[in-house]
Design an enzyme around this catalytic site. Structure first.
Site, PDB file in Angstrom:
ATOM      1  N   HIS A   2       1.538   4.578  -2.781  1.00 14.30           N
ATOM      2  CA  HIS A   2       1.610   5.719  -2.644  1.00 14.30           C
ATOM      3  C   HIS A   2       3.003   6.545  -3.422  1.00 14.30           C
ATOM      4  O   HIS A   2       2.963   7.564  -3.879  1.00 14.30           O
ATOM      5  CB  HIS A   2       1.675   6.475  -1.369  1.00 14.30           C
ATOM      6  N   HIS A  15       0.945  -1.226   0.061  1.00 15.62           N
ATOM      7  CA  HIS A  15       0.053   0.007  -0.033  1.00 15.62           C
ATOM      8  C   HIS A  15       0.897   1.471   0.101  1.00 15.62           C
ATOM      9  O   HIS A  15       0.613   2.185  -0.770  1.00 15.62           O
ATOM     10  CB  HIS A  15      -0.903   0.123   0.965  1.00 15.62           C
ATOM     11  N   GLU A  16       1.917   1.269   0.740  1.00 15.35           N
ATOM     12  CA  GLU A  16       2.918   2.467   0.816  1.00 15.35           C
ATOM     13  C   GLU A  16       3.746   2.646  -0.565  1.00 15.35           C
ATOM     14  O   GLU A  16       3.921   3.748  -0.921  1.00 15.35           O
ATOM     15  CB  GLU A  16       3.899   2.322   2.063  1.00 15.35           C
TER      16      GLU A  16
END
Length: 231
Positions: free
Chosen positions: A103, A99-100
């Site tokens: 980003h 998920h990071e």
């Protein structure tokens, strides 16, 4: 600032507060369940592989204290992972790390939502504390103008939550795609587990938006009542 002594506040806020409690319980349950499901690599190794596969060699990996404090900092191109994610080879760890990385990909591609959220940060930092203060002062002084200034300043926090939601949903979508393409999650059960963790995390952002909007609606309701009483 919350008018805990006003029963009307709970009419506006209680549904969002309950949703927030449910979302936190759900994300903790999903994370803890899939933290016990072993994966091939740790969250740190998964983040390193995914960043390299995406060609994001400039992104640094660092540790960060706390529990589920993982985040990506676009201002320094730094991806920070908590110890329970970085050092544990689990399905939950891979989901959070991916998920990071999502980003980081948003940042590299100039994703509109990430840019908009970053641009809002200074205004939100000011409005989230100054808005309620001015609202309260205006309410005590019976100054409708000052109350409305507080409402509009606090509205920035609601706008920030509104922009944050699609940013987080997009990062989770990217994370699932990265994990499937990389082969880091080898079975259908593991992929389902990662999806469950990310969906539970997304619900916390839905709850945050609901809480911001319900508080804003409460402030605006009181402000309109004060304005009408002055007519």
């Amino acid at each position: 600032m919350m008018f805990w002594w006003d029963p009307l506040y709970f009419v506006f806020a209680l549904p969002a507060l309950l949703l927030g409690l449910y979302a936190q319980a759900k994300v903790q349950a999903a994370y803890n369940r899939w933290l016990q499901a072993p994966a091939r690599v740790t969250g740190l190794e998964a983040a390193r592989r995914l960043l390299q596969a995406a060609g994001l060699y400039e992104v640094r990996l660092e540790g960060v204290p706390g529990h589920l404090t993982d985040h990506y900092d676009p201002s320094t191109k730094t991806l920070r992972l908590s110890a329970s994610v970085a050092g544990v080879p689990s399905v939950a760890s891979l989901a959070v790390a991916a998920h990071e990385v999502g980003h980081a990909l948003q940042d590299a591609e100039g994703y509109w939502g990430l840019r908009a959220r970053g641009a809002l940060v200074p205004a939100v930092n000011l409005g989230s504390w100054l808005g309620p203060v001015l609202f309260l002062v205006g309410f005590l002084l019976q100054s409708a103008d000052l109350v409305w200034v507080g409402v509009w300043l606090f509205a920035g926090a609601a706008l920030f939550a509104l922009v944050t939601l699609p940013v987080e949903l997009d990062a989770s979508r990217r994370a699932l795609r990265l994990l499937e393409e990389s082969g880091l999650l080898g079975t259908a059960a593991e992929r389902a587990g990662a999806r469950e963790v990310l969906r539970a995390a997304a619900l916390t952002y839905v709850a945050a938006l609901a809480q911001a909007l319900s508080t804003l609606a409460y402030y605006a309701f009181l402000a309109m009542g004060m304005s009408r009483s002055r007519e």
